[in-house]
Design an enzyme around this catalytic site. Structure first.
Site, PDB file in Angstrom:
ATOM      1  N   HIS A   1      -2.819  -7.869   5.611  1.00 17.55           N
ATOM      2  CA  HIS A   1      -3.421  -7.819   4.271  1.00 17.55           C
ATOM      3  C   HIS A   1      -4.782  -8.504   4.237  1.00 17.55           C
ATOM      4  CE1 HIS A   1       0.837  -7.058   2.715  1.00 17.55           C
ATOM      5  NE2 HIS A   1       0.149  -5.945   2.552  1.00 17.55           N
TER       6      HIS A   1
ATOM      7  N   ASP B   1       2.784  -2.280  -1.727  1.00 15.39           N
ATOM      8  CA  ASP B   1       3.441  -3.600  -1.742  1.00 15.39           C
ATOM      9  C   ASP B   1       2.550  -4.645  -2.426  1.00 15.39           C
ATOM     10  OD1 ASP B   1       2.679  -3.254   1.655  1.00 15.39           O
ATOM     11  OD2 ASP B   1       1.529  -4.507   0.293  1.00 15.39           O
TER      12      ASP B   1
ATOM     13  N   ASP C   1      -5.102   1.713   2.403  1.00 17.79           N
ATOM     14  CA  ASP C   1      -3.947   0.965   2.922  1.00 17.79           C
ATOM     15  C   ASP C   1      -2.739   1.908   2.885  1.00 17.79           C
ATOM     16  OD1 ASP C   1      -2.133  -2.022   1.749  1.00 17.79           O
ATOM     17  OD2 ASP C   1      -1.943  -0.756   3.541  1.00 17.79           O
ATOM     18  N   SER C   2      -2.741   2.878   3.800  1.00 14.25           N
ATOM     19  CA  SER C   2      -1.759   3.972   3.703  1.00 14.25           C
ATOM     20  C   SER C   2      -0.687   3.853   4.783  1.00 14.25           C
ATOM     21  CB  SER C   2      -2.481   5.311   3.901  1.00 14.25           C
ATOM     22  OG  SER C   2      -2.830   5.448   5.274  1.00 14.25           O
TER      23      SER C   2
HETATM   24  N1  SAM Z   1       0.917  -1.683   5.719  1.00 11.24           N
HETATM   25  C1  SAM Z   1       1.476  -0.364   5.755  1.00 11.24           C
HETATM   26  C2  SAM Z   1       1.113   0.380   7.012  1.00 11.24           C
HETATM   27  O1  SAM Z   1       0.118   0.008   7.670  1.00 11.24           O
HETATM   28  O2  SAM Z   1       1.837   1.340   7.333  1.00 11.24           O
HETATM   29  C3  SAM Z   1       1.039   0.394   4.523  1.00 11.24           C
HETATM   30  C4  SAM Z   1       1.439  -0.296   3.267  1.00 11.24           C
HETATM   31  S1  SAM Z   1       1.656   0.617   1.830  1.00 11.24           S
HETATM   32  C5  SAM Z   1       3.352   0.364   1.516  1.00 11.24           C
HETATM   33  C6  SAM Z   1       1.506   2.310   2.278  1.00 11.24           C
HETATM   34  C7  SAM Z   1       1.570   3.158   1.016  1.00 11.24           C
HETATM   35  O3  SAM Z   1       0.802   4.355   1.131  1.00 11.24           O
HETATM   36  C8  SAM Z   1       2.995   3.654   0.672  1.00 11.24           C
HETATM   37  O4  SAM Z   1       3.478   2.912  -0.430  1.00 11.24           O
HETATM   38  C9  SAM Z   1       2.819   5.132   0.347  1.00 11.24           C
HETATM   39  O5  SAM Z   1       3.559   5.538  -0.791  1.00 11.24           O
HETATM   40  C10 SAM Z   1       1.317   5.211   0.111  1.00 11.24           C
HETATM   41  N2  SAM Z   1       0.728   6.556   0.252  1.00 11.24           N
HETATM   42  C11 SAM Z   1       0.965   7.495   1.200  1.00 11.24           C
HETATM   43  N3  SAM Z   1       0.229   8.600   0.968  1.00 11.24           N
HETATM   44  C12 SAM Z   1      -0.499   8.357  -0.168  1.00 11.24           C
HETATM   45  C13 SAM Z   1      -1.450   9.115  -0.926  1.00 11.24           C
HETATM   46  N4  SAM Z   1      -1.814  10.357  -0.565  1.00 11.24           N
HETATM   47  N5  SAM Z   1      -1.999   8.543  -2.027  1.00 11.24           N
HETATM   48  C14 SAM Z   1      -1.652   7.283  -2.407  1.00 11.24           C
HETATM   49  N6  SAM Z   1      -0.747   6.501  -1.730  1.00 11.24           N
HETATM   50  C15 SAM Z   1      -0.181   7.054  -0.624  1.00 11.24           C
END
Ligand code: SAM
Length: 279
Positions: free
Chosen positions: A66, A90, A160-161
């Protein structure tokens, strides 16, 4: 992901390796409209969140990720005020962004509201800044959000996906980076998590190429330890509209708020690439 008695194991796809965390109990398990969300109480890493069976965040080691997803990009910008976080459900990255006093807007666009609601219950410290008056939590597809964003409406965009599969795949595309370019002000900085230097060097290369082809003058990959992610070694790739990523606001980054991993030497060091990544 296999579940032996009280061991959670994530197999690192295609790598013939895996990580296991011993857990005391399983605290939550639900299928959201987008993914399976599970929470475990582990023996030594505090709480663990997995999405579709993959490690997302643990209490013990999330600070590295983070801090490195937020501070290098924010200190690379001369005066960041308007920040967009794509994903970040998160809320740990959002919390780091809001440590910067100059930030006036921290808008987070997370596809799956359930990730944030579950994080609010099981990772309250990561969500501690969610009620900051500067924070805006949106639940939408980041790809669509950026496509319709007003030009030059953000100073920093943080992607942060999850991994580049499913709804997150498009967040690693040139078309998406082009829309980020348009949505960023003239000194804009983009940063996206770019997977493991050891396992995914090819992806890092293609992310760098796509960012350059989208018009960004300067592109640089930061790398850092992240022991619960595949290979234990992770990266984030930054891009700058006007160039000069190496000249970050070093004095400011020394006189800063509390961090546990990031400092100006770490920032500098994270930009030094091992030989195999330089090619
Ligand atoms: N630290 C983590 C990693 O490196 O894998 C990522 C943290 S965060 C929980 C990742 C988030 O991206 C998920 O909650 C997921 O729902 C979100 N996500 C995936 N595709 C997305 C999109 N097209 N638009 C917005 N959020 C998205």
């Amino acid at each position: 992901m296999t579940l032996d008695t009280n061991w959670y194991t994530e197999e690192w796809s295609g790598q013939g390796t895996a990580i296991s965390l011993k857990f005391k109990s399983k605290l939550h398990d639900e299928q959201s409209p987008y993914q399976r969300i599970e929470i475990y109480e582990t023996e030594t890493f505090g709480r663990l969140m997995t999405l579709d069976g993959l490690v997302m965040v643990t209490d013990r080691d999330n600070f590295v990720y983070h801090e490195m997803m937020s501070h290098p990009a924010l200190f690379a910008h001369p005066a960041p005020q308007r920040v967009l976080v794509i994903g970040g459900g998160d809320c740990g990255t959002l919390r780091e962004v809001l440590k910067h006093d100059g930030v006036t807007l921290a808008e987070q666009v997370e596809l799956d509201e359930r990730v944030t609601r579950v994080a609010e219950k099981f990772f309250p410290d990561l969500c501690a800044s969610n009620n900051d008056p500067r924070a805006r939590l949106r639940f939408d597809d980041g790809i669509a959000w950026v496509a319709k964003a007003t030009p030059e409406s953000y100073d920093v965009i943080i992607i942060d996906s999850t991994d580049p599969v499913g709804p997150a795949a498009g967040l690693f595309s040139e078309a998406f980076y082009r829309n980020c370019f348009k949505a960023l002000g003239p000194q804009g900085i983009l940063v996206g998590q770019s997977e493991s230097p050891l396992f995914h060097a090819e992806l890092i290369r293609s992310v760098q190429k796509s960012m350059r082809d989208s018009g960004f003058k300067d592109v640089a990959t930061l790398h850092f330890p992240q022991c619960t992610y595949p290979s234990g070694w992770w990266s984030a790739t930054m891009a700058s509209k006007q160039g000069g990523l190496v000249n970050f606001r070093r004095p400011a980054s020394n006189k800063m708020f509390t961090t546990r991993y990031y400092n100006s030497d770490i920032h500098q060091g994270a930009l030094a690439l091992p030989q195999f990544l330089r090619k």
